[in-house]
Every structure is written in structure tokens, then in C-alpha cells.
Design an enzyme around this catalytic site. Structure first.
Site, short mmCIF file in Angstrom:
data_model
loop_
_atom_site.label_atom_id
_atom_site.label_comp_id
_atom_site.label_asym_id
_atom_site.label_seq_id
_atom_site.Cartn_x
_atom_site.Cartn_y
_atom_site.Cartn_z
N ALA A 168 19.83 -4.02 -12.47
CA ALA A 168 20.53 -2.51 -12.00
C ALA A 168 19.17 -1.42 -12.20
O ALA A 168 18.28 -1.57 -13.05
CB ALA A 168 21.43 -1.92 -12.83
N PHE A 169 19.55 -0.46 -11.36
CA PHE A 169 18.57 0.76 -11.29
C PHE A 169 17.13 0.48 -11.05
O PHE A 169 16.11 1.13 -11.46
CB PHE A 169 18.92 1.67 -12.77
CG PHE A 169 19.97 1.87 -12.91
CD1 PHE A 169 20.98 2.85 -12.32
CD2 PHE A 169 20.66 1.13 -13.92
CE1 PHE A 169 22.13 3.28 -12.70
CE2 PHE A 169 22.04 1.60 -14.35
CZ PHE A 169 22.72 2.43 -13.54
N ARG A 170 17.08 -0.64 -10.34
CA ARG A 170 15.68 -1.08 -9.95
C ARG A 170 14.81 -1.23 -11.14
O ARG A 170 13.63 -1.34 -11.15
CB ARG A 170 15.08 -0.07 -9.13
CG ARG A 170 14.20 -0.81 -8.04
CD ARG A 170 13.16 0.21 -7.25
NE ARG A 170 11.96 -0.41 -6.51
CZ ARG A 170 11.11 -0.70 -7.16
NH1 ARG A 170 10.76 -0.87 -8.41
NH2 ARG A 170 10.03 -1.31 -6.56
N LEU A 171 15.42 -1.95 -12.02
CA LEU A 171 14.64 -2.35 -13.56
C LEU A 171 14.59 -3.81 -13.38
O LEU A 171 15.00 -4.56 -14.28
CB LEU A 171 15.35 -1.67 -14.69
CG LEU A 171 15.47 -0.37 -14.86
CD1 LEU A 171 16.37 -0.06 -15.76
CD2 LEU A 171 14.10 0.49 -14.74
#
Length: 191
Positions: A168-171
């Protein structure tokens, strides 16, 4: 897991169970003698600790690229799993025994197609290709279809294997395995 081959096996098994089409599809990147890049999708037909194997016409563009520059990169992208695996390393031909064994498992029409196709070369018309296929079919009627001398496999021996997992959230999580003298070194990369 700290063994990249065991991790690949686990991810590949999950992809095989969940991907709707061709979980063994991989992008193959090559470069010609002048450094011009080529990219296409091929199918993984075998893998083990020695590397990742695909088969093709050696007179195709990818075959010419690999003859000029025996290095390649592979990319598996399993969208439904939100994962990808990148592999880079030197390429070598498989043995004739391996190529013959795999060729014998192909459907007969695929075997005939390997004889009929001048892969990657210009084709004047679809009708010409179908005519060549019909001629090859007659030629080998009633007997086994031998492997063409210009058709074989290649093995990419990985020096780098990266496992990418969407988060999620480009993590995202990126694990990089690099070949070391006595096995593999593992590290992480920023997403």
C-alpha cells in the site's frame, strides 16, 4: 527464505494456481551487437539452480541478439498476485539432449511450425506461411518430427534476482539476491 530459487518456486507455484493465463510468461530483454535493445514475451519451460530456460528459433532476432551479446534480463509480472521477479545474467544454449527432449513434448503442429517458420524474417503473406506449413506437414506425415537444427533452448544463469511485492501507498518490498562466491548475498532496495 534466503534461497532465491526456493522463493521463486514458492511464488511460481502461487502464480500457477492463480494466474488465468500463462503464469510462465516472461519478458525477455536482449541487446544486439550495437547495443540496440529488444524485448518480447517468451515462455519459461524449465528452471533449476542452473537457471531459467526458454526455447526459440536460433535464427530469430532474439537468437541473433544472444549470439552477439550473451546476456539477458527476464521479467515475470503476476498482476493478480501483485508481484514481479526480475532476473539478470549470462545466457548459454541448452544441450542438444535437453532441446531434443523438450521438442519431443511439444504438440505436433508446434513441432511442424518450428520447421515452417523463418521466425522474425519478413513474410510476404499469411497464405505463404500456411502453404509452407502444409508442405512441412506432408514432409513429415506418418513419422516423428525431428527438432530443426536452428531450434533450441537458452538458459539464463542468474547473477541477480529481484523479488518485488506490491504494498500500500507505494511502500513496496524489494528483495535483491546477488550471486556471491559461495552462494547468494541478500539485501533490500528502496521502492
Amino acid at each position: 527464505m534466503t534461497d532465491p530459487f526456493a522463493l521463486f518456486d514458492a511464488w511460481f507455484a502461487e502464480a500457477t494456481a492463480s494466474e488465468p493465463n500463462d503464469p510462465n510468461a516472461m519478458a525477455l530483454a536482449t541487446a544486439d551487437a550495437d547495443g540496440r535493445l529488444g524485448l518480447r514475451t517468451v515462455l519459461l519451460k524449465g528452471h533449476d539452480a542452473r537457471g531459467f530456460v526458454f526455447y526459440t528459433n536460433q535464427q530469430s532476432r532474439k537468437g541473433a541478439d544472444l549470439a552477439a551479446h550473451a546476456q539477458a534480463a527476464l521479467l515475470f509480472h503476476w498482476k493478480s498476485l501483485r508481484r514481479q521477479v526480475r532476473i539478470e545474467g549470462p545466457v548459454s544454449p541448452v544441450s542438444d539432449v535437453e532441446a531434443d527432449a523438450y521438442f519431443a513434448t511439444r504438440p505436433r503442429d508446434s513441432q511442424l511450425g518450428a520447421w515452417a517458420s523463418d521466425q522474425s524474417r519478413p513474410l510476404a503473406s499469411r497464405a505463404l506461411f500456411e502453404e509452407r506449413f502444409a508442405e512441412v506437414k506432408v514432409r513429415f506425415e506418418g513419422g516423428a518430427v525431428p527438432r530443426p537444427p536452428h531450434w533450441s533452448g537458452y538458459r539464463v544463469a542468474p547473477e541477480r534476482i529481484e523479488f518485488w511485492q506490491d504494498r500500500a501507498f507505494r511502500l513496496h518490498e524489494r528483495r535483491l539476491f546477488t550471486r556471491a562466491d559461495d552462494g547468494w548475498a541478500e539485501g533490500l532496495l528502496y521502492p
